[in-house]
Design a protein around this motif. Sequence first.
Motif, PDB file in Angstrom:
ATOM      1  N   GLU A  27       0.861  -1.288  -0.247  1.00 26.06           N
ATOM      2  CA  GLU A  27      -0.029   0.237   0.177  1.00 26.06           C
ATOM      3  C   GLU A  27       1.127   0.996   0.085  1.00 26.06           C
ATOM      4  OE1 GLU A  27      -3.899   1.805   2.361  1.00 26.06           O
ATOM      5  OE2 GLU A  27      -2.745  -0.196   3.043  1.00 26.06           O
ATOM      6  N   ASN A  28       0.291   2.663  -0.712  1.00 35.51           N
ATOM      7  CA  ASN A  28       1.302   3.686  -0.644  1.00 35.51           C
ATOM      8  C   ASN A  28       2.699   3.520  -1.214  1.00 35.51           C
ATOM      9  OD1 ASN A  28      -1.095   5.193   0.420  1.00 35.51           O
ATOM     10  ND2 ASN A  28       0.089   4.064   2.576  1.00 35.51           N
ATOM     11  N   ALA A  29       2.710   2.094  -2.146  1.00 32.45           N
ATOM     12  CA  ALA A  29       3.742   2.354  -3.033  1.00 32.45           C
ATOM     13  C   ALA A  29       4.983   3.429  -3.350  1.00 32.45           C
ATOM     14  CB  ALA A  29       3.836   0.463  -3.884  1.00 32.45           C
ATOM     15  N   PRO A  30       3.779   3.746  -4.034  1.00 35.13           N
ATOM     16  CA  PRO A  30       4.978   4.802  -5.200  1.00 35.13           C
ATOM     17  C   PRO A  30       4.855   6.428  -4.063  1.00 35.13           C
ATOM     18  CG  PRO A  30       2.090   4.223  -6.594  1.00 35.13           C
ATOM     19  CD  PRO A  30       2.825   3.228  -5.025  1.00 35.13           C
ATOM     20  N   GLU A  31       4.815   6.807  -3.056  1.00 41.74           N
ATOM     21  CA  GLU A  31       5.133   7.014  -2.207  1.00 41.74           C
ATOM     22  C   GLU A  31       6.405   6.818  -1.581  1.00 41.74           C
ATOM     23  OE1 GLU A  31       1.423   6.089  -2.621  1.00 41.74           O
ATOM     24  OE2 GLU A  31       0.199   7.697  -2.677  1.00 41.74           O
ATOM     25  N   ILE A  32       6.274   5.496  -1.394  1.00 46.09           N
ATOM     26  CA  ILE A  32       6.927   5.325  -0.044  1.00 46.09           C
ATOM     27  C   ILE A  32       8.991   5.270  -1.256  1.00 46.09           C
ATOM     28  CG2 ILE A  32       8.339   3.253   0.586  1.00 46.09           C
ATOM     29  CD1 ILE A  32       5.364   2.277   1.714  1.00 46.09           C
ATOM     30  N   GLN A  33       8.635   4.930  -2.389  1.00 47.72           N
ATOM     31  CA  GLN A  33       9.664   4.784  -3.610  1.00 47.72           C
ATOM     32  C   GLN A  33       9.870   5.928  -3.549  1.00 47.72           C
ATOM     33  OE1 GLN A  33       6.662   2.111  -6.140  1.00 47.72           O
ATOM     34  NE2 GLN A  33       8.853   0.762  -6.260  1.00 47.72           N
ATOM     35  N   ALA A  34       9.281   6.799  -4.239  1.00 49.59           N
ATOM     36  CA  ALA A  34       9.652   8.434  -4.032  1.00 49.59           C
ATOM     37  C   ALA A  34      10.437   8.661  -2.883  1.00 49.59           C
ATOM     38  CB  ALA A  34       8.982   8.804  -4.467  1.00 49.59           C
ATOM     39  N   THR A  35      10.224   8.369  -2.012  1.00 54.22           N
ATOM     40  CA  THR A  35      10.687   9.355  -1.006  1.00 54.22           C
ATOM     41  C   THR A  35      11.834   8.080  -0.309  1.00 54.22           C
ATOM     42  OG1 THR A  35       8.209   9.670   1.189  1.00 54.22           O
ATOM     43  CG2 THR A  35      10.247   9.494   2.386  1.00 54.22           C
ATOM     44  N   ALA A  36      11.942   7.060  -0.541  1.00 51.33           N
ATOM     45  CA  ALA A  36      13.011   6.132  -0.217  1.00 51.33           C
ATOM     46  C   ALA A  36      14.206   7.062  -1.246  1.00 51.33           C
ATOM     47  CB  ALA A  36      12.918   4.884  -0.855  1.00 51.33           C
ATOM     48  N   ALA A  37      13.637   7.457  -2.629  1.00 46.48           N
ATOM     49  CA  ALA A  37      15.006   7.768  -3.822  1.00 46.48           C
ATOM     50  C   ALA A  37      15.486   8.921  -3.836  1.00 46.48           C
ATOM     51  CB  ALA A  37      14.175   7.563  -4.730  1.00 46.48           C
ATOM     52  N   THR A  38      14.300  10.012  -2.353  1.00 40.97           N
ATOM     53  CA  THR A  38      15.148  11.184  -2.186  1.00 40.97           C
ATOM     54  C   THR A  38      15.918  11.241  -1.468  1.00 40.97           C
ATOM     55  OG1 THR A  38      12.892  12.247  -2.669  1.00 40.97           O
ATOM     56  CG2 THR A  38      13.812  13.336  -1.365  1.00 40.97           C
ATOM     57  N   LEU A  39      15.516  10.572  -0.171  1.00 41.07           N
ATOM     58  CA  LEU A  39      16.344   9.934   0.772  1.00 41.07           C
ATOM     59  C   LEU A  39      17.929   9.508   0.043  1.00 41.07           C
ATOM     60  CD1 LEU A  39      14.261   8.629   3.612  1.00 41.07           C
ATOM     61  CD2 LEU A  39      14.787  10.372   3.828  1.00 41.07           C
ATOM     62  N   ARG A  40      17.797   8.873  -0.942  1.00 37.46           N
ATOM     63  CA  ARG A  40      19.065   8.390  -1.696  1.00 37.46           C
ATOM     64  C   ARG A  40      19.836   9.625  -1.650  1.00 37.46           C
ATOM     65  NH1 ARG A  40      15.890   2.703  -2.784  1.00 37.46           N
ATOM     66  NH2 ARG A  40      17.176   1.609  -1.397  1.00 37.46           N
ATOM     67  N   GLY A  41      18.890  10.368  -2.948  1.00 31.84           N
ATOM     68  CA  GLY A  41      19.684  11.197  -3.722  1.00 31.84           C
ATOM     69  C   GLY A  41      20.534  12.148  -2.303  1.00 31.84           C
ATOM     70  N   ARG A  42      20.183  11.954  -1.511  1.00 31.64           N
ATOM     71  CA  ARG A  42      20.780  13.128   0.076  1.00 31.64           C
ATOM     72  C   ARG A  42      21.902  12.921   0.484  1.00 31.64           C
ATOM     73  NH1 ARG A  42      17.879  16.862   3.256  1.00 31.64           N
ATOM     74  NH2 ARG A  42      19.045  15.646   5.415  1.00 31.64           N
ATOM     75  N   LYS A  43      23.204  13.526   0.379  1.00 34.66           N
ATOM     76  CA  LYS A  43      24.367  13.251   0.519  1.00 34.66           C
ATOM     77  C   LYS A  43      24.465  13.283   2.229  1.00 34.66           C
ATOM     78  CE  LYS A  43      26.199  15.314  -3.034  1.00 34.66           C
ATOM     79  NZ  LYS A  43      27.343  17.033  -3.763  1.00 34.66           N
ATOM     80  N   ALA A  44      23.796  14.231   2.906  1.00 30.03           N
ATOM     81  CA  ALA A  44      23.037  14.172   4.218  1.00 30.03           C
ATOM     82  C   ALA A  44      22.632  12.845   5.198  1.00 30.03           C
ATOM     83  CB  ALA A  44      22.853  15.793   4.999  1.00 30.03           C
TER      84      ALA A  44
END
Length: 207
Positions: A27-44
């Motif tokens: 459930e809510n897979a698109p939101e979780i995937q997008a959030t995970a990608a955003t976190l992976r893109g962070r350097k901090a």
Amino acid sequence: MSDSKTFINGLTRDLQRWEDRGFIGIENAPEIQATAATLRGRKALTKLTWVKGHSGIEGNEIADHLASEGRQKAHPDEINLEIPPNLKLTGLKLKSITQSLAEKALKIKKKRVPSYRKKLERRATRCNIGRTQACIEETTGSSPSEALIWRSIRHKDISRRVQFFLWMTMHDAYKVGMYWEQIPGYEHRTNCQHCRVPETMEHILLE
């Protein structure tokens, strides 16, 4: 900071397992995937903290207030869930494939085909959605979006049996009234046996 353990666990403890299975059935897979990608893109370093809901924590209370406002909108906001190609993980791993997962994947893919989605749309469904929106607007002063109506039917506080009943009723899928008119030998079931008018679910429940 979030009061959703499911969301936090989905970004931490369960993320690898969900990615291995291609997020099928999550459930809510698109939101979780997008959030995970955003976190992976962070350097901090990012720290996720669970907080108890409705406990007076300012940030969480503001988030709840904004979520409540969003649910009342006639048309939901468009949220950009696009994931950069270098951060996008697609598909499921062979080691994670089971017959059940494969069947779910095929069903999801089939539902994305425009011709199939069009077949799912029933004239009665569109009519019932419109009537629901009109009744809610008359009562509350605002008309909910179609997406909000469907989400409300699946609310966690509603039992599965009632959810199924509401879904069937919204699609006019119960075998009552005009359904029997086209079946030879069963035409007598079309009308209410007491009122002699065409039977409908509304008539059964309210008359």
